[in-house]
Scaffold this active site. Structure first.
Site, PDB file in Angstrom:
ATOM      1  N   ALA A   1       4.502  12.445  -2.524  1.00 27.65           N
ATOM      2  CA  ALA A   1       4.878  13.609  -1.718  1.00 27.65           C
ATOM      3  C   ALA A   1       4.094  13.608  -0.419  1.00 27.65           C
ATOM      4  O   ALA A   1       3.622  14.642   0.040  1.00 27.65           O
ATOM      5  CB  ALA A   1       4.630  14.901  -2.498  1.00 27.65           C
TER       6      ALA A   1
ATOM      7  N   ILE B   1       6.523   9.968   3.775  1.00 25.38           N
ATOM      8  CA  ILE B   1       7.914   9.668   3.416  1.00 25.38           C
ATOM      9  C   ILE B   1       8.406  10.664   2.373  1.00 25.38           C
ATOM     10  O   ILE B   1       9.542  11.140   2.419  1.00 25.38           O
ATOM     11  CB  ILE B   1       8.036   8.228   2.880  1.00 25.38           C
ATOM     12  CG1 ILE B   1       7.652   7.217   3.953  1.00 25.38           C
ATOM     13  CG2 ILE B   1       9.449   7.955   2.383  1.00 25.38           C
ATOM     14  CD1 ILE B   1       7.641   5.777   3.474  1.00 25.38           C
TER      15      ILE B   1
ATOM     16  N   ASP C   1       2.968  13.461  -7.810  1.00 32.77           N
ATOM     17  CA  ASP C   1       1.961  13.002  -6.843  1.00 32.77           C
ATOM     18  C   ASP C   1       0.585  13.423  -7.348  1.00 32.77           C
ATOM     19  O   ASP C   1       0.423  14.519  -7.903  1.00 32.77           O
ATOM     20  CB  ASP C   1       2.210  13.594  -5.459  1.00 32.77           C
ATOM     21  CG  ASP C   1       1.441  12.859  -4.367  1.00 32.77           C
ATOM     22  OD1 ASP C   1       2.083  12.279  -3.469  1.00 32.77           O
ATOM     23  OD2 ASP C   1       0.199  12.847  -4.407  1.00 32.77           O
TER      24      ASP C   1
ATOM     25  N   ASP D   1       1.981   4.848  -0.923  1.00 34.98           N
ATOM     26  CA  ASP D   1       1.254   4.036   0.054  1.00 34.98           C
ATOM     27  C   ASP D   1       0.191   3.186  -0.638  1.00 34.98           C
ATOM     28  O   ASP D   1      -0.705   2.655   0.010  1.00 34.98           O
ATOM     29  CB  ASP D   1       0.593   4.925   1.114  1.00 34.98           C
ATOM     30  CG  ASP D   1      -0.385   5.925   0.506  1.00 34.98           C
ATOM     31  OD1 ASP D   1      -0.543   5.928  -0.732  1.00 34.98           O
ATOM     32  OD2 ASP D   1      -0.996   6.703   1.265  1.00 34.98           O
TER      33      ASP D   1
ATOM     34  N   CYS E   1     -22.924 -10.715   0.147  1.00 32.48           N
ATOM     35  CA  CYS E   1     -24.042 -11.062   1.033  1.00 32.48           C
ATOM     36  C   CYS E   1     -23.681 -10.863   2.506  1.00 32.48           C
ATOM     37  O   CYS E   1     -24.559 -10.586   3.323  1.00 32.48           O
ATOM     38  CB  CYS E   1     -24.497 -12.498   0.778  1.00 32.48           C
ATOM     39  SG  CYS E   1     -25.356 -12.698  -0.805  1.00 32.48           S
TER      40      CYS E   1
END
Length: 682
Positions: free
Chosen positions: A30, A33, A53, A122, A178
């Site tokens: 939600a 998009i 969501d 996403d 490192c």
């Protein structure tokens, strides 16, 4: 006829429009998009929508996720979006769920209850999960994504079109331990260090970092560096104590100074003691807290944005001055006054001097320490949390200055640390519309009309539509065979599930019951190996003890590679299942994985013999070249005259060997004519 639906009926037709109200749709996401897509499907007339969501609303969402308002910040996206969109069409039923799509209750049976799944995620991991669940449940999926002005929509239908994993996706960029902790060379290295290492060490849970260093040691990273990092981790304990126990009436910057001296002075001196590390790279410069604050610290490096120039003596007037400068309240100190361009620029895009970064470091450290003393157990980075963003910005720029790396503005740090890809509301709206168009094709079963659609940054061709590709035969997701077992994981063993699915009889010494399928198998859960033909310690353990529970998959892999992998979804027993009933319900019929198609071996034609072809070429050590079986010249007439016996090779095995470039002779007496491209082996 309802005026609300007049245009939709005219465009879609009575038959399709009439089905929309009965179509069960799952919308996952939600966000940018998702908000546009929810609005579209509600106004189009989809009647039964489940919106899921996990996220909550942030301030940064409000510029494009128009279903939310400022009063909704920190509330569930799914709950608020459902409430707002319901007003668009009172005839639509929206079921909001604030949860993670990977939670066990959202299993294959749950997905099977939908007619269509729309992805507005996403997150790469979550997208792969939804793709796999739709493959297992045989539910059509429309996948989507945007990045700035670019976007894409991909309809996915099992066995008809390639799935999300048919085309490998680039893995997120990672950096060696490192590099982040000892030898940064880019601004992103310093930002990752401040966000993912320094901040958790100071304000997160008191975790033992030894496991990370143990793993780095196994990967072969520099042993001296790792030893120094272990010593450094021990010293952090005292700093953590100071942040949590400092009294309010102590000197305001004492805890911040202790942190600074630890990470920007003592740790750098410790690294400089390892001379071998700096033979091929420029060494860092230890920073001096009092000298920087007094304006007398000189960096012996070329000037960079965000670091002081040699001999610079600009003097900041404490954290209040810096905060005013960042927030646009009041002028900056005369000695570090910004240029006219800087004054006109946005507050977060101003470059900070070394003194500015120190003052911001002190201020943000004090604010975060006060929050810990006020009762917060841990504080993690959030791009919308000013305290954590200030701390990461200042710490990253101070480290950059020590290593001679260009610094970054607060806005740039927010973009990089928050993994922000610029989101554009118009792109989201275009993609949401395209998703609905592809959903119509799926509902009509107009599979020939399905298209992969790309929004491009090309004015001459902003949209690109590509016909669907067939599934990738080598895909490790959609080409697997899916099945589901219903069981009580506390009472069912791994062996029972595997034997039941592939059709073995335990009471007949694991003999095959005549079904065609794999004989020797390995079993995995995600990337964990649970058993293989040479290791069966887990076979008698329950699924629950192996953490294989509802919503997870067991992968049964044929060791010979002849059959497709069987993906076994673990489901719950029916609610009305009797207490004394069987603990395992197998699928009926049992899965029958297809044989894998082996790729044909194509061998290039042999090169023409060199000028010195009269001399025999010696065979290269430990190497057998692939041959074209037709290039070997057999004395067929002599063979027929002798009537030699055929060696015990089956035709199929002999054919496979010849495809691999090996010619099997029918007898020890048979000879091959001299050929420069044939190497004779025993």
């Amino acid at each position: 006829m309802n005026g609300r639906s007049t245009h939709a009926r005219a465009i879609l037709g009575e038959e399709l429009y009439g089905r929309l109200s009965q179509t069960k749709v799952l919308l996952v996401g939600a966000g940018g998009i998702g908000c546009e897509l929810l609005k579209n499907i509600v106004l189009t007339g989809f009647g039964d929508i489940t919106l899921l969501d996990l996220d909550t609303i942030d301030l940064s969402n409000l510029n494009r996720q128009f279903l939310f308002r400022k009063k909704d910040i920190k509330q569930s996206k799914a709950m608020v979006a459902a409430k707002t969109a319901s007003a668009f069409n009172p005839n639509v039923k929206i079921t909001p769920i604030h949860a993670n799509i990977k939670e066990p209750q959202f299993d294959v049976a749950w997905f099977r209850g939908f007619d269509l799944v729309l992805n507005a995620l996403d997150n790469l991991d979550a997208r792969r999960h939804v793709n796999k669940m739709c493959m297992a449940a045989t539910v059509p999926l429309v996948e989507s994504g945007t990045a700035g002005y670019l976007g894409q929509v991909q309809p996915i239908l099992k066995d008809r079109a390639e799935c999300f994993d048919c085309v490998p996706k680039p893995t997120p960029k990672t950096f060696p331990v490192c590099t982040i902790r000892s030898t940064p060379s880019q601004p992103i290295h310093c930002i990752v260090w401040a966000k993912s290492y320094l901040m958790p060490q100071l304000f997160g849970e008191d975790e033992d970092s030894g496991s990370e260093l143990d793993e780095a040691e196994k990967q072969g990273e520099n042993a001296k560096e790792i030893a120094a990092l272990r010593k450094e981790a021990q010293a952090f304990k005292a700093v953590r104590e100071a942040l949590r126990s400092a009294a309010k009436d102590e000197a305001s910057s004492s805890a911040a100074k202790m942190v600074f001296n630890k990470v920007f002075h003592a740790d750098i001196l410790n690294l400089l003691s390892m001379a071998d590390m700096w033979r091929s790279r420029a060494p860092p410069v230890p920073l001096d807290f009092d000298a920087i604050r007094a304006g007398t610290f000189v960096l012996t490096r070329p000037p960079h944005n965000g670091s002081a120039t040699p001999g610079q003596t600009d003097r900041a007037k404490g954290s209040t001055s810096t905060e005013k400068m960042l927030n646009g309240r009041g002028a900056a100190p005369p000695s570090s006054a910004p240029s006219a361009a800087g004054e006109a620029g946005l507050k977060d895009q101003r470059a900070l001097s070394l003194q500015d970064n120190l003052e911001l470091f002190i201020s943000s450290t004090e604010r975060l320490a006060a929050r810990l003393r006020a009762g917060e157990d841990t504080i993690s980075f959030d791009k919308d949390d000013d305290d954590t963003l200030d701390f990461v910005t200042a710490a990253a720029n101070l480290r950059s200055a020590a290593y001679g790396i260009p610094g970054k503005s607060r806005w740039e740090v927010k973009e990089m640390a928050g993994n922000i890809i610029p989101a554009i509301a118009t792109t989201n709206a275009i993609i949401a519309g395209l998703i609905v168009l592809q959903a119509f094709h799926l509902l009509r079963r107009s599979y020939s009309s399905l298209r992969n659609v790309h929004v491009q940054f090309k004015p001459s061709m902003p949209l690109s539509a590509i016909a669907m590709c067939r599934p990738n035969p080598a895909c490790g997701v959609c080409r697997d065979t899916y099945t589901e077992v219903l069981c009580d994981p506390a009472r069912v063993t791994l062996q029972q599930v595997v034997d039941g699915v592939i059709g073995r009889h335990v009471d007949e010494e694991m003999l095959d019951d005549g079904r065609d399928g794999p004989k020797e198998v390995s079993v995995y859960e995600d990337k964990r190996v649970l058993s293989d033909p040479d290791w069966d310690e887990n076979n008698d353990r329950t699924l629950e003890s192996l953490n294989v529970t509802r919503g997870k998959f067991l992968s049964i892999v044929d060791e010979d590679g002849e059959y497709a992998t069987i993906q076994v979804a673990i489901g719950a027993l029916p609610p009305d299942h009797p207490a004394d009933g069987p603990a395992l319900i197998l699928p009926s019929p049992l899965p029958t994985p297809p044989r894998r198609q082996k790729p044909r071996v194509t061998t290039p034609s042999p090169p023409p013999p060199p000028a010195t072809a009269g001399k025999k070429r010696s065979a290269p050590d430990d190497e057998i070249e692939e041959l074209d079986a037709r290039s070997a010249k057999r004395p067929r007439k002599a063979e027929e005259a002798r009537g030699v016996a055929i060696m015990p090779f089956t035709p199929s095995k002999k054919r496979r060997l010849e495809e691999d470039g090996l010619i099997m002779l029918d007898s020890a007496e048979e000879k091959i004519e001299a050929d420069p491209d044939v190497i004779e082996i025993d």
